[in-house]
Motif scaffolding. Structure first.
Motif, PDB file in Angstrom:
ATOM      1  N   ILE A  28      -0.436  12.954  15.388  1.00  0.00           N
ATOM      2  CA  ILE A  28      -0.804  12.748  16.786  1.00  0.00           C
ATOM      3  C   ILE A  28      -2.310  12.850  17.006  1.00  0.00           C
ATOM      4  N   THR A  29      -3.096  12.589  15.977  1.00  0.00           N
ATOM      5  CA  THR A  29      -4.547  12.721  16.130  1.00  0.00           C
ATOM      6  C   THR A  29      -5.095  11.720  17.146  1.00  0.00           C
ATOM      7  N   GLU A  30      -4.579  10.507  17.163  1.00  0.00           N
ATOM      8  CA  GLU A  30      -5.049   9.508  18.129  1.00  0.00           C
ATOM      9  C   GLU A  30      -4.710   9.930  19.556  1.00  0.00           C
ATOM     10  N   GLN A  31      -3.504  10.472  19.770  1.00  0.00           N
ATOM     11  CA  GLN A  31      -3.128  10.934  21.102  1.00  0.00           C
ATOM     12  C   GLN A  31      -4.010  12.099  21.532  1.00  0.00           C
ATOM     13  N   GLU A  32      -4.331  12.992  20.596  1.00  0.00           N
ATOM     14  CA  GLU A  32      -5.193  14.122  20.923  1.00  0.00           C
ATOM     15  C   GLU A  32      -6.600  13.655  21.301  1.00  0.00           C
ATOM     16  N   LYS A  33      -7.120  12.663  20.570  1.00  0.00           N
ATOM     17  CA  LYS A  33      -8.450  12.128  20.894  1.00  0.00           C
ATOM     18  C   LYS A  33      -8.436  11.437  22.255  1.00  0.00           C
ATOM     19  N   THR A  34      -7.377  10.692  22.535  1.00  0.00           N
ATOM     20  CA  THR A  34      -7.263  10.007  23.815  1.00  0.00           C
ATOM     21  C   THR A  34      -7.199  11.008  24.957  1.00  0.00           C
ATOM     22  N   PHE A  35      -6.405  12.057  24.793  1.00  0.00           N
ATOM     23  CA  PHE A  35      -6.287  13.073  25.839  1.00  0.00           C
ATOM     24  C   PHE A  35      -7.607  13.811  26.043  1.00  0.00           C
ATOM     25  N   ALA A  36      -8.304  14.119  24.957  1.00  0.00           N
ATOM     26  CA  ALA A  36      -9.599  14.789  25.066  1.00  0.00           C
ATOM     27  C   ALA A  36     -10.594  13.894  25.823  1.00  0.00           C
ATOM     28  N   GLY A  37     -10.588  12.599  25.548  1.00  0.00           N
ATOM     29  CA  GLY A  37     -11.444  11.668  26.271  1.00  0.00           C
ATOM     30  C   GLY A  37     -11.089  11.593  27.744  1.00  0.00           C
ATOM     31  N   PHE A  38      -9.805  11.609  28.044  1.00  0.00           N
ATOM     32  CA  PHE A  38      -9.355  11.580  29.432  1.00  0.00           C
ATOM     33  C   PHE A  38      -9.816  12.834  30.176  1.00  0.00           C
TER      34      PHE A  38
END
Length: 61
Positions: A28-38
């Motif tokens: 889930i690294t991509e989801q974590e990066k997306t959430f951090a950006g959000f």
């Protein structure tokens, strides 16, 4: 509605996944990066909005 169950067990039995997925094994690294950006974007937006409100309050005085 429970009378239609006929003793077959729960409607969604998650104990034996049919597709072989094991809970917690997905990357889930991509989801974590997306959430951090959000979260970063929302934080900056809140700062800009507060700054604009302060500016408008001071300019109105």
């Amino acid at each position: 509605m429970a009378e239609n169950n006929k003793g077959t067990g729960p409607m969604a039995d998650h104990s034996h996944p049919a597709h072989g997925h094991v809970a917690g094994s997905m990357d889930i690294t991509e989801q974590e990066k997306t959430f951090a950006g959000f979260v970063r974007m929302v934080t900056w937006a809140a700062v800009v909005i507060v700054a604009a409100l302060i500016f408008l309050a001071l300019a109105n005085a």
